[in-house]
Design an enzyme around this catalytic site. Sequence first.
Site, PDB file in Angstrom:
ATOM      1  N   THR A 201      89.603  -1.279  15.235  1.00  0.00           N
ATOM      2  CA  THR A 201      89.546  -1.834  15.663  1.00  0.00           C
ATOM      3  C   THR A 201      90.545  -3.332  15.336  1.00  0.00           C
ATOM      4  O   THR A 201      90.307  -3.727  13.916  1.00  0.00           O
ATOM      5  CB  THR A 201      88.321  -2.467  16.132  1.00  0.00           C
ATOM      6  OG1 THR A 201      88.265  -1.197  16.767  1.00  0.00           O
ATOM      7  CG2 THR A 201      88.334  -3.352  16.677  1.00  0.00           C
ATOM      8  N   ARG A 229      85.190   8.967  25.533  1.00  0.00           N
ATOM      9  CA  ARG A 229      84.305   7.920  25.759  1.00  0.00           C
ATOM     10  C   ARG A 229      85.182   6.667  24.844  1.00  0.00           C
ATOM     11  O   ARG A 229      86.175   6.504  24.886  1.00  0.00           O
ATOM     12  CB  ARG A 229      83.781   8.494  23.590  1.00  0.00           C
ATOM     13  CG  ARG A 229      83.185   7.172  23.431  1.00  0.00           C
ATOM     14  CD  ARG A 229      83.009   6.146  22.186  1.00  0.00           C
ATOM     15  NE  ARG A 229      82.815   5.098  21.619  1.00  0.00           N
ATOM     16  CZ  ARG A 229      82.862   4.179  20.355  1.00  0.00           C
ATOM     17  NH1 ARG A 229      84.292   3.924  20.773  1.00  0.00           N
ATOM     18  NH2 ARG A 229      82.092   3.344  20.008  1.00  0.00           N
ATOM     19  N   VAL A 230      84.112   5.947  25.544  1.00  0.00           N
ATOM     20  CA  VAL A 230      84.877   4.331  25.723  1.00  0.00           C
ATOM     21  C   VAL A 230      84.057   3.311  24.754  1.00  0.00           C
ATOM     22  O   VAL A 230      82.546   3.779  25.424  1.00  0.00           O
ATOM     23  CB  VAL A 230      85.177   3.525  26.768  1.00  0.00           C
ATOM     24  CG1 VAL A 230      85.066   2.196  27.150  1.00  0.00           C
ATOM     25  CG2 VAL A 230      85.924   4.663  27.786  1.00  0.00           C
ATOM     26  N   GLY A 231      84.007   2.797  23.490  1.00  0.00           N
ATOM     27  CA  GLY A 231      83.792   1.958  22.662  1.00  0.00           C
ATOM     28  C   GLY A 231      83.485   0.537  23.362  1.00  0.00           C
ATOM     29  O   GLY A 231      83.840   0.206  25.308  1.00  0.00           O
ATOM     30  N   ASP A 232      83.070  -0.420  23.437  1.00  0.00           N
ATOM     31  CA  ASP A 232      82.761  -2.341  23.506  1.00  0.00           C
ATOM     32  C   ASP A 232      83.876  -2.706  23.708  1.00  0.00           C
ATOM     33  O   ASP A 232      84.299  -3.805  24.471  1.00  0.00           O
ATOM     34  CB  ASP A 232      81.822  -2.907  22.215  1.00  0.00           C
ATOM     35  CG  ASP A 232      82.614  -2.714  21.073  1.00  0.00           C
ATOM     36  OD1 ASP A 232      82.953  -1.604  20.841  1.00  0.00           O
ATOM     37  OD2 ASP A 232      82.896  -3.415  20.654  1.00  0.00           O
ATOM     38  N   THR A 252      83.204  -5.992  16.305  1.00  0.00           N
ATOM     39  CA  THR A 252      84.326  -4.688  15.439  1.00  0.00           C
ATOM     40  C   THR A 252      82.548  -4.290  14.953  1.00  0.00           C
ATOM     41  O   THR A 252      81.702  -4.361  14.865  1.00  0.00           O
ATOM     42  CB  THR A 252      84.874  -4.862  14.556  1.00  0.00           C
ATOM     43  OG1 THR A 252      85.459  -3.499  13.811  1.00  0.00           O
ATOM     44  CG2 THR A 252      84.307  -5.691  13.400  1.00  0.00           C
ATOM     45  N   GLY A 253      82.644  -2.067  14.812  1.00  0.00           N
ATOM     46  CA  GLY A 253      81.724  -1.605  14.551  1.00  0.00           C
ATOM     47  C   GLY A 253      81.470  -0.870  15.915  1.00  0.00           C
ATOM     48  O   GLY A 253      82.023  -0.243  16.979  1.00  0.00           O
ATOM     49  N   GLY A 255      80.013   0.665  18.738  1.00  0.00           N
ATOM     50  CA  GLY A 255      80.804   0.321  20.130  1.00  0.00           C
ATOM     51  C   GLY A 255      79.474   0.095  20.920  1.00  0.00           C
ATOM     52  O   GLY A 255      78.776  -0.885  21.841  1.00  0.00           O
TER      53      GLY A 255
END
Length: 343
Positions: A201, A229-232, A252-253, A255
């Site tokens: 990221t 899957r979708v993150g932040d 970051t990290g 999500g």
Amino acid sequence: MSIPRRQLLQLGTLGLGTFFTGKTFASGKKQAAGRKPLVISTWDTGIAANKGAWNVLGKGGRALDAVEQGVMVTENENNCCVGLAANPDRDGFVTLDASIMDEHGNCGSVAFLERVKHPIQVARMVMERTPHVMLVGAGAQQFAVEQGIKLEDGKLSDDAKKTYEEWLKKSEYKPAVNIENTKGTAFAPLRLPNGDWNHDTIGMVAIDANGNLSGSCTTSGMAFKLRGRVGDSPIIGAGLYVDNEIGAATATGLGEEVIKICGSHLVVQYMAQGLHPEEACKKAVEKIIRNKKGDPNLKDTQVGFIAINKQGQYGGYCIQKGFSFAVCYADDKNFMVDGKHML
Ligand code: SD4
């Protein structure tokens, strides 16, 4: 000091820190003067990305253009975990998420996007050329093609293919994001030619010479994630948030933890209360830690926030040791800062 009524009203929206133009904050601490223009971005790849952004900012350009150009540098790198060279999901497909936000509160994002080299460009197109904020999956890809973007072949990079084949042997699904700096895990992403660990990221926030703020965030998400899957990173308020009256933040990290607290928005709200960017990031990290109290996975969870405020002050904070961010405010001032950490 007596404050005229009009200015008092402003305090309500901007926060004490803003009113005091960065010299003294609500906490009573003295703060270093800010810088303009300024760009900061997550992880070591931020140095090259900042250079890309500085090409715009250093010439008096707009923060929005800077944050787009900046993260495109990282998306472009073949040996990088951001963009199409990144690790795939568990079914072997690289799926990308990105978001962008400008000084007017406009924003755009894409998620679960395949075969597009620069998702950040598509996010900006969503912002500027549609009445929407977010497009996902096949629809986002179709939109990109309609806007003239060429689709790539969708093959994995050599490194990602190797890592994926290795992962398939056990197919263990135990995401551990970005603690690889210190520990190295089954999910550790690629190493750069210089031996540094790479990350999946990049989040970037900038303020330009006119004092306008913008931000961007782009990612391949967690390696070997569940398909879909979708993150932040593409979620406005979670992976990225900009309020031109207050400040801008990105994350970051892991999500999922960032989404649960609307992390970047929370950081900006803490800045609105007068906290310095570093303090604001710290508060958001503390919230995650409180939420996860007693959870044995906390020790394997990394989240880092970075932020800048309207005065051009910056800061970052993370859960675990090992998070760093790149700061640039002149041709010859582009350097790494170790994020302070809670655990
Ligand atoms: C995600 N926040 O998809 C991203 C991952 C990340 O460095 O930041 N990796 O959850």
